[in-house]
Design a protein around this motif. Sequence first.
Motif, PDB file in Angstrom:
ATOM      1  N   PHE A   1      41.334  27.134  33.811  1.00 20.35           N
ATOM      2  CA  PHE A   1      41.126  28.527  33.564  1.00 20.35           C
ATOM      3  C   PHE A   1      41.003  29.456  34.560  1.00 20.35           C
ATOM      4  O   PHE A   1      41.199  29.249  35.411  1.00 20.35           O
TER       5      PHE A   1
ATOM      6  N   TYR B   1      43.757  41.018  30.925  1.00 16.38           N
ATOM      7  CA  TYR B   1      42.320  40.874  32.284  1.00 16.38           C
ATOM      8  C   TYR B   1      42.971  42.559  32.845  1.00 16.38           C
ATOM      9  O   TYR B   1      41.590  43.528  32.976  1.00 16.38           O
TER      10      TYR B   1
ATOM     11  N   CYS C   1      38.566  37.197  42.597  1.00 13.86           N
ATOM     12  CA  CYS C   1      38.937  38.649  43.010  1.00 13.86           C
ATOM     13  C   CYS C   1      39.751  38.860  41.251  1.00 13.86           C
ATOM     14  O   CYS C   1      40.204  39.426  41.042  1.00 13.86           O
TER      15      CYS C   1
ATOM     16  N   PHE D   1      35.706  28.265  44.508  1.00 12.00           N
ATOM     17  CA  PHE D   1      34.789  28.229  45.753  1.00 12.00           C
ATOM     18  C   PHE D   1      33.796  27.368  45.980  1.00 12.00           C
ATOM     19  O   PHE D   1      32.892  27.765  46.725  1.00 12.00           O
ATOM     20  N   TYR D   2      33.708  26.495  44.805  1.00 11.10           N
ATOM     21  CA  TYR D   2      33.098  25.516  44.882  1.00 11.10           C
ATOM     22  C   TYR D   2      33.560  24.563  46.146  1.00 11.10           C
ATOM     23  O   TYR D   2      34.035  23.595  45.241  1.00 11.10           O
TER      24      TYR D   2
ATOM     25  N   SER E   1      32.192  38.907  42.715  1.00  8.36           N
ATOM     26  CA  SER E   1      31.726  40.289  41.993  1.00  8.36           C
ATOM     27  C   SER E   1      31.911  39.332  40.047  1.00  8.36           C
ATOM     28  O   SER E   1      32.653  39.161  40.447  1.00  8.36           O
TER      29      SER E   1
ATOM     30  N   SER F   1      31.468  36.596  39.302  1.00 10.06           N
ATOM     31  CA  SER F   1      32.477  34.984  39.478  1.00 10.06           C
ATOM     32  C   SER F   1      31.423  33.644  39.112  1.00 10.06           C
ATOM     33  O   SER F   1      31.585  33.171  39.008  1.00 10.06           O
TER      34      SER F   1
HETATM   35  C1  LIG Z   1      35.358  37.825  35.365  1.00 12.82           C
HETATM   36  S1  LIG Z   1      36.439  37.542  36.710  1.00 12.82           S
HETATM   37  C2  LIG Z   1      35.968  38.949  37.461  1.00 12.82           C
HETATM   38  C3  LIG Z   1      36.918  39.652  38.736  1.00 12.82           C
HETATM   39  C4  LIG Z   1      37.322  40.065  39.747  1.00 12.82           C
HETATM   40  N1  LIG Z   1      35.622  39.819  40.615  1.00 12.82           N
HETATM   41  C5  LIG Z   1      36.547  41.639  39.075  1.00 12.82           C
HETATM   42  O1  LIG Z   1      34.678  41.729  39.127  1.00 12.82           O
HETATM   43  O2  LIG Z   1      36.443  42.137  37.690  1.00 12.82           O
HETATM   44  C6  LIG Z   1      36.202  35.690  37.208  1.00 12.82           C
HETATM   45  C7  LIG Z   1      36.754  35.242  37.839  1.00 12.82           C
HETATM   46  O3  LIG Z   1      36.044  34.338  38.567  1.00 12.82           O
HETATM   47  C8  LIG Z   1      37.461  33.062  38.544  1.00 12.82           C
HETATM   48  N2  LIG Z   1      36.718  31.912  39.356  1.00 12.82           N
HETATM   49  C9  LIG Z   1      35.705  31.852  38.669  1.00 12.82           C
HETATM   50  N3  LIG Z   1      35.838  30.375  38.860  1.00 12.82           N
HETATM   51  C10 LIG Z   1      35.777  29.696  39.987  1.00 12.82           C
HETATM   52  C11 LIG Z   1      36.316  29.170  40.682  1.00 12.82           C
HETATM   53  N4  LIG Z   1      35.202  27.730  41.451  1.00 12.82           N
HETATM   54  N5  LIG Z   1      36.813  29.782  42.348  1.00 12.82           N
HETATM   55  C12 LIG Z   1      37.153  30.511  42.523  1.00 12.82           C
HETATM   56  N6  LIG Z   1      37.403  31.391  41.409  1.00 12.82           N
HETATM   57  C13 LIG Z   1      36.827  31.191  40.292  1.00 12.82           C
HETATM   58  C14 LIG Z   1      37.550  33.253  37.747  1.00 12.82           C
HETATM   59  O4  LIG Z   1      39.178  32.299  38.082  1.00 12.82           O
HETATM   60  C15 LIG Z   1      38.191  34.531  36.911  1.00 12.82           C
HETATM   61  O5  LIG Z   1      39.576  35.582  38.156  1.00 12.82           O
END
Ligand SMILES: C[S@@+](CC[C@H](N)C(=O)[O-])C[C@H]1O[C@@H](n2cnc3c(N)ncnc32)[C@H](O)[C@@H]1O
Length: 383
Positions: free
Chosen positions: A24, A35, A77, A154-155, A170, A172
């Motif tokens: 992902f 993005y 982020c 982050f898990y 935010s 995520s």
């Molecule tokens: C939609 S983006 C949001 C990015 C940014 N915070 C924003 O608001 O524009 C979601 C982000 O969460 C990250 N993400 C999803 N699961 C994650 C995880 N388990 N640990 C760290 N990052 C994660 C994804 O890789 C992605 O970059």
Amino acid sequence: MDSYTHNSILEHGHGHVLQVEKVFHMTPGVGENSYSHNSALQKTVISKVRPVLEGIVKALYSKENFPRYFSVADLGCSSGPNTLIVTYEMIDAIVGLCRETGHSPPELTVFLNDLPSNDFNTDFKLLPDFYAMLKKEKGNDVGPCFIAGMPGSFYGRLFPSKSLDFVHSSYSVHWLSKVPQGIKNNKGNIYMGKTSPHNVFEAYLEQFQSDFSLLLHSRADEIKLGGQMILTIIGRSIKDPTSRECCLIWELLAKCLLDMAAEGLIEEADIDTFNLPHYTPFIEEVKTIVEKEGSFVIDQLETFEVNWDGNDNEENKNYVFNKFTCGQTVSRCFRAVLESLLADHFGEAIINDLFERFAELIGEHLSMEKTKFFNIAISMERK
Ligand SMILES: C[S@@+](CC[C@H](N)C(=O)[O-])C[C@H]1O[C@@H](n2cnc3c(N)ncnc32)[C@H](O)[C@@H]1O
């Protein structure tokens, strides 16, 4: 079946198990489909939470008696301008408070966290201009600021014990660590939907409960006592997990895939085995998990809506609805988020066609009904 066919089905399609942590990522770079270029929706969400973030950072910083060092992390982020908007807002709040009270600014450490496959290079390339802009705008009112990447999920643990004052995230935490297990019977859907069997709703909720608890538990080790965390996620305002506010958009995407299957462009069996590692919790579900995990106390829980088309917001006074443009904007936003997951399962070749169809369907839908995402922003203090 010969071994070639067998292997390609395992590489993509119905024998394939999605490894979220490895696969992902938001579409990298700064190109048309990236993005960086297609995150207006997420930017609007960040701007809505700004007052909460400012209030909390100021309260926390003064409560902690204006410490010399202040350490923050932004979870998930991603890459592009949104990442540094949050960092800027935090710095702005601290600088404003130092100016008001005559205190000298702290030394700031900011950790940008995301999964290892995130395009951190795009973020790092933005840093020289960001530091220069801070210096120009804030002069000596901003202290030394050290921004670093922290790849990992982050898990689980990411930072040393009791090292963080503030954590932000935010859009995520509604991404799950994996696709819930035991939902092979979710045929014709790619998420919870009106026709999903009952076990599918249970499996999604259980996966969210387990992931979200783990996130809280991991941060509880890392955030100092009295430290704060704000999480903004997509959710739902009503208990019913088939509510349109969380399912409709995925039903439209599933329809595009089913249309492609009907035309023989993909296999229907591949749709049956594709489910999103994503969950839109009901507000009470979020509250209950925080209370049950027990390390944090909820300070504020705010909810707000944003239009599917992220450009359709209060700040954009010149916004005019256009079926084609709006369809494209929403579709590109979703493509930038989902492309890696969909390509992993169905193969790269279907992506352009799929998102052209999606743009058309979204445009049609929005021309009949303005539709919004429901969001939950929850701020909590480490007990
Ligand atoms: C939609 S983006 C949001 C990015 C940014 N915070 C924003 O608001 O524009 C979601 C982000 O969460 C990250 N993400 C999803 N699961 C994650 C995880 N388990 N640990 C760290 N990052 C994660 C994804 O890789 C992605 O970059």
